[in-house]
Write a protein that holds these residues in place. Structure first.
Motif, PDB file in Angstrom:
ATOM      1  N   UNK A 244       0.815  -1.224   0.000  1.00 36.16           N
ATOM      2  CA  UNK A 244       0.000   0.000   0.000  1.00 36.16           C
ATOM      3  C   UNK A 244       0.852   1.279   0.000  1.00 36.16           C
ATOM      4  N   UNK A 245       2.138   1.152   0.298  1.00 33.89           N
ATOM      5  CA  UNK A 245       3.027   2.314   0.270  1.00 33.89           C
ATOM      6  C   UNK A 245       3.900   2.367  -0.985  1.00 33.89           C
ATOM      7  N   UNK A 246       3.637   1.506  -1.939  1.00 34.30           N
ATOM      8  CA  UNK A 246       4.473   1.434  -3.143  1.00 34.30           C
ATOM      9  C   UNK A 246       4.063   2.494  -4.161  1.00 34.30           C
ATOM     10  N   UNK A 247       4.227   3.740  -3.774  1.00 33.45           N
ATOM     11  CA  UNK A 247       3.908   4.867  -4.654  1.00 33.45           C
ATOM     12  C   UNK A 247       4.761   6.056  -4.228  1.00 33.45           C
ATOM     13  N   UNK A 248       4.862   7.054  -5.110  1.00 32.11           N
ATOM     14  CA  UNK A 248       5.690   8.222  -4.856  1.00 32.11           C
ATOM     15  C   UNK A 248       4.825   9.433  -4.540  1.00 32.11           C
ATOM     16  N   UNK A 249       5.394  10.376  -3.798  1.00 33.11           N
ATOM     17  CA  UNK A 249       4.730  11.657  -3.536  1.00 33.11           C
ATOM     18  C   UNK A 249       5.654  12.791  -3.971  1.00 33.11           C
ATOM     19  N   UNK A 250       5.103  14.003  -4.037  1.00 34.48           N
ATOM     20  CA  UNK A 250       5.902  15.178  -4.379  1.00 34.48           C
ATOM     21  C   UNK A 250       6.147  16.059  -3.163  1.00 34.48           C
ATOM     22  N   UNK A 251       6.099  15.455  -1.970  1.00 29.47           N
ATOM     23  CA  UNK A 251       6.218  16.228  -0.738  1.00 29.47           C
ATOM     24  C   UNK A 251       7.509  17.015  -0.625  1.00 29.47           C
ATOM     25  N   UNK A 252       8.639  16.393  -0.950  1.00 33.13           N
ATOM     26  CA  UNK A 252       9.918  17.099  -0.847  1.00 33.13           C
ATOM     27  C   UNK A 252       9.950  18.275  -1.816  1.00 33.13           C
ATOM     28  N   UNK A 253       9.502  18.057  -3.027  1.00 30.95           N
ATOM     29  CA  UNK A 253       9.529  19.136  -4.020  1.00 30.95           C
ATOM     30  C   UNK A 253       8.611  20.280  -3.618  1.00 30.95           C
ATOM     31  N   UNK A 254       7.441  19.981  -3.071  1.00 31.55           N
ATOM     32  CA  UNK A 254       6.508  21.035  -2.692  1.00 31.55           C
ATOM     33  C   UNK A 254       7.068  21.897  -1.569  1.00 31.55           C
ATOM     34  N   UNK A 256      10.518  22.016  -0.507  1.00 33.85           N
ATOM     35  CA  UNK A 256      11.884  22.504  -0.697  1.00 33.85           C
ATOM     36  C   UNK A 256      12.152  23.053  -2.088  1.00 33.85           C
ATOM     37  N   UNK A 257      11.261  22.813  -3.032  1.00 33.83           N
ATOM     38  CA  UNK A 257      11.471  23.313  -4.381  1.00 33.83           C
ATOM     39  C   UNK A 257      12.524  22.550  -5.159  1.00 33.83           C
ATOM     40  N   UNK A 258      12.821  21.341  -4.757  1.00 37.39           N
ATOM     41  CA  UNK A 258      13.792  20.497  -5.457  1.00 37.39           C
ATOM     42  C   UNK A 258      13.368  19.044  -5.335  1.00 37.39           C
ATOM     43  N   UNK A 259      13.992  18.197  -6.140  1.00 34.86           N
ATOM     44  CA  UNK A 259      13.676  16.774  -6.091  1.00 34.86           C
ATOM     45  C   UNK A 259      14.362  16.109  -4.896  1.00 34.86           C
ATOM     46  N   UNK A 260      13.780  15.049  -4.368  1.00 37.12           N
ATOM     47  CA  UNK A 260      14.442  14.315  -3.284  1.00 37.12           C
ATOM     48  C   UNK A 260      15.678  13.578  -3.798  1.00 37.12           C
ATOM     49  N   UNK A 261      16.548  13.270  -2.892  1.00 37.91           N
ATOM     50  CA  UNK A 261      17.807  12.587  -3.227  1.00 37.91           C
ATOM     51  C   UNK A 261      17.551  11.124  -3.561  1.00 37.91           C
TER      52      UNK A 261
END
Length: 277
Positions: A244-254, A256-261
């Motif tokens: 159920x957690x096998x998906x991505x979010x855009x939380x870091x980008x929203x 910090x304004x950059x992609x996660x590492x």
């Protein structure tokens, strides 16, 4: 966003832990007056001793709340409700809470802390990449085998440095109160793929060994964990890795304004500083 806590005081709980240490370092670098709360530090804060909470919180303007052992653990809602009360009585105005992604029991604890009516930001994180370099799975990497009840389920591992950056933003910038930031890394990886990534970066032979929840609980008991704790941890990991957690979010980008590492960058850097010898 404007920083607004530079002249204020922030308590960081579990300040010697994986995330607390990073948050404290970043806050200090920004000129924030940081109280590093821990069971043995200069600012005493022990989750098992409520009498330590008030003195640590008194006079603080904000706090980073990282509950041990996990926000989904039995007793966490009661602890969060009590912490919220003590924080409000101590004059704290803002809380940033570390939570787990996809953990229904953790949401119950989040709501218990929200009853305090303080400004609360919740940061829900996926599995940390650093679990393999400075956490429970480190010894498995060094031994060459990673036994875990994950099957072939993929997980979007988050870098603890990215999480710390998000927490610091929530503590020092406006616009985060009342929000839930759900954080993942940029890519889904199975534990087998993680083992391969670490092996390539470190030059070690690392193999993932899928085990059942029962087998994993038995392994934890062999390492000295009490039976009930072993079973709870095994059940938690099995639930978190049921897909159920096998998906991505855009939380870091929203935030910090950059992609996660990416995990590859983590593994390369960790190997470069000798994390696995």
């Amino acid at each position: 966003m404007t920083e607004n806590l530079k002249q204020e005081t922030v308590l960081v709980t579990a300040a010697t832990g994986k995330t607390g240490r990073r948050v404290a370092e970043r806050l200090a670098a920004r000129g924030v007056n940081v109280r590093t709360g821990s069971r043995k530090g200069s600012v005493l804060f022990d989750w098992e001793d409520e009498s330590t909470w008030g003195p640590a919180l008194r006079g603080a303007d904000a706090a980073y709340v990282a509950y041990f052992p996990d926000l989904a653990a039995p007793g966490a809602p009661e602890a969060m409700r009590a912490l919220g009360r003590v924080a409000a009585e101590s004059g704290v105005r803002r809380l940033v809470l570390l939570s787990g992604r996809g953990e229904p029991d953790a949401v119950v604890a989040e709501e218990a802390l929200r009853e305090s009516s303080l400004d609360l930001t919740v940061v829900r994180a996926s599995f940390f990449a650093q679990n393999f370099s400075e956490g429970a799975m480190y010894e498995g990497v060094v031994a060459g085998e990673l036994p875990f009840p994950a099957g072939e389920t993929a997980e979007p591992f988050i870098d603890a440095d990215d999480l710390a950056d998000v927490v610091v933003a929530a503590l020092t910038e406006d616009g985060h109160a009342g929000r839930v930031h759900e954080l993942t890394g940029p890519r889904l990886l199975t534990f087998g793929e993680v083992a391969a990534e670490i092996g390539r970066a470190s030059g070690r032979e690392v193999r993932y060994v899928p085990v059942s929840g029962v087998e994993y609980a038995e392994m934890l008991q062999q390492f000295g964990f009490p039976g009930p704790e072993s079973e709870w941890l095994s059940d938690l990991f099995t639930m978190l890795l049921d897909g159920h957690n096998a998906s991505l979010t855009d939380g870091v980008r929203r935030v910090l304004g950059r992609e996660p590492r990416d995990f590859t960058a983590f593994a390369t850097d960790a190997a470069g500083v000798g994390a696995w010898g």
